[in-house]
Scaffold this motif. Structure first.
Motif, PDB file in Angstrom:
ATOM      1  N   SER A  99       9.032   2.488   5.404  1.00  0.00           N
ATOM      2  CA  SER A  99       7.731   3.132   5.544  1.00  0.00           C
ATOM      3  C   SER A  99       7.761   4.300   6.531  1.00  0.00           C
ATOM      4  CB  SER A  99       6.656   2.113   5.922  1.00  0.00           C
ATOM      5  OG  SER A  99       7.024   1.395   7.076  1.00  0.00           O
ATOM      6  N   HIS A 148       1.875   6.562  -6.966  1.00  0.00           N
ATOM      7  CA  HIS A 148       0.754   7.395  -7.399  1.00  0.00           C
ATOM      8  C   HIS A 148       1.136   8.868  -7.422  1.00  0.00           C
ATOM      9  CE1 HIS A 148      -3.152   9.466  -7.134  1.00  0.00           C
ATOM     10  NE2 HIS A 148      -3.569   8.451  -7.866  1.00  0.00           N
ATOM     11  N   ASP A 149       2.079   9.251  -6.551  1.00  0.00           N
ATOM     12  CA  ASP A 149       2.495  10.655  -6.438  1.00  0.00           C
ATOM     13  C   ASP A 149       3.551  11.055  -7.460  1.00  0.00           C
ATOM     14  OD1 ASP A 149       0.734  10.924  -4.329  1.00  0.00           O
ATOM     15  OD2 ASP A 149       2.265  10.649  -2.791  1.00  0.00           O
ATOM     16  N   ARG A 191       1.380   0.711 -11.412  1.00  0.00           N
ATOM     17  CA  ARG A 191       1.167   0.423  -9.986  1.00  0.00           C
ATOM     18  C   ARG A 191       0.644  -0.990  -9.797  1.00  0.00           C
ATOM     19  NH1 ARG A 191      -0.473   5.752 -10.610  1.00  0.00           N
ATOM     20  NH2 ARG A 191      -2.697   5.260 -10.521  1.00  0.00           N
ATOM     21  N   GLU A 205       0.834  -1.205   0.000  1.00  0.00           N
ATOM     22  CA  GLU A 205       0.000   0.000   0.000  1.00  0.00           C
ATOM     23  C   GLU A 205       0.874   1.262   0.000  1.00  0.00           C
ATOM     24  OE1 GLU A 205      -0.350  -2.110   3.252  1.00  0.00           O
ATOM     25  OE2 GLU A 205      -0.943  -3.408   1.605  1.00  0.00           O
ATOM     26  N   VAL A 206       1.987   1.214   0.707  1.00  0.00           N
ATOM     27  CA  VAL A 206       2.908   2.353   0.753  1.00  0.00           C
ATOM     28  C   VAL A 206       3.582   2.528  -0.601  1.00  0.00           C
ATOM     29  CG1 VAL A 206       5.017   3.264   1.824  1.00  0.00           C
ATOM     30  CG2 VAL A 206       3.270   2.150   3.241  1.00  0.00           C
ATOM     31  N   GLU A 236      -1.698   3.826 -13.760  1.00  0.00           N
ATOM     32  CA  GLU A 236      -2.374   2.779 -12.974  1.00  0.00           C
ATOM     33  C   GLU A 236      -1.814   1.397 -13.294  1.00  0.00           C
ATOM     34  OE1 GLU A 236      -4.506   1.020 -10.191  1.00  0.00           O
ATOM     35  OE2 GLU A 236      -4.553   3.182 -10.493  1.00  0.00           O
ATOM     36  N   ARG A 258       1.072   3.983  -3.052  1.00  0.00           N
ATOM     37  CA  ARG A 258       0.786   5.397  -2.749  1.00  0.00           C
ATOM     38  C   ARG A 258       1.932   6.290  -3.227  1.00  0.00           C
ATOM     39  NH1 ARG A 258       0.831   5.503   2.596  1.00  0.00           N
ATOM     40  NH2 ARG A 258       2.862   6.501   2.713  1.00  0.00           N
ATOM     41  N   ARG A 259       3.172   5.855  -2.984  1.00  0.00           N
ATOM     42  CA  ARG A 259       4.320   6.643  -3.431  1.00  0.00           C
ATOM     43  C   ARG A 259       4.359   6.739  -4.947  1.00  0.00           C
ATOM     44  NH1 ARG A 259       8.818   3.925   0.525  1.00  0.00           N
ATOM     45  NH2 ARG A 259       8.265   5.067   2.429  1.00  0.00           N
TER      46      ARG A 259
END
Length: 155
Positions: free
Chosen positions: A136, A97-98, A111, A90-91, A108, A94-95
């Motif tokens: 994390s 995605h940024d 990821r 999940e981390v 997408e 999220r990273r």
């Protein structure tokens, strides 16, 4: 002189860690940069001549390589430490995605691929690792842990 490989999945914080180590005065090489990797049957592999040249050149201190490629194990005997940087999926996602458009992970599909690869590839990286660092948390803590590892293996 000691050679340390930092490896891990996309989004694990390898580039951030390497920048911190360079800022601390260590010689670093980001093998994700231009000229270090060739694709063979779609698989990214280190260019042996580039890696050998980096490992063979005279140094006054430790060398820290960053990279995650299928053939990195071919040089395992040359590494004094292999550090796996890891974080929960999940981390990582999220990273990624940024990231900016056009960078790996921004799409997408990238990821989703990293999530799949984490289940398949990270266990192989973990088996090769001499050290595992969870990224994390605070990047400064990650760099401090890496500095301690480098200093330990450099004697």
């Amino acid at each position: 002189m000691a050679v340390v490989l930092i490896t891990g999945m996309s989004g694990a914080g390898k580039s951030t860690a390497l920048a911190g180590l360079a800022g601390a005065g260590f010689e670093t090489v980001d093998t994700d940069g231009p000229g270090w990797i060739e694709r063979v049957d779609g698989e990214p592999l280190w260019r042996p001549e580039r890696i050998d040249e980096a490992l063979d050149r005279p140094r006054t201190g430790p060398l820290i390589l960053l990279g995650t490629v299928a053939n990195q194990g071919s040089w395992a005997h040359r590494f004094d430490a292999v550090v796996l940087l890891t974080a929960p999926v999940e981390v990582l996602v999220r990273r990624l995605h940024d990231r900016l458009p056009g960078e790996f992970g921004a799409a997408e599909g990238d990821r989703a691929q990293v999530a799949e690869d984490t289940a398949e590839v990270e266990p192989r990286l973990r088996a090769m690792a001499t050290h595992v660092v969870d990224t994390s948390g605070d990047p400064a803590d990650v760099v401090a842990a890496l500095v301690a590892i480098v200093e330990e293996v450099a004697g």
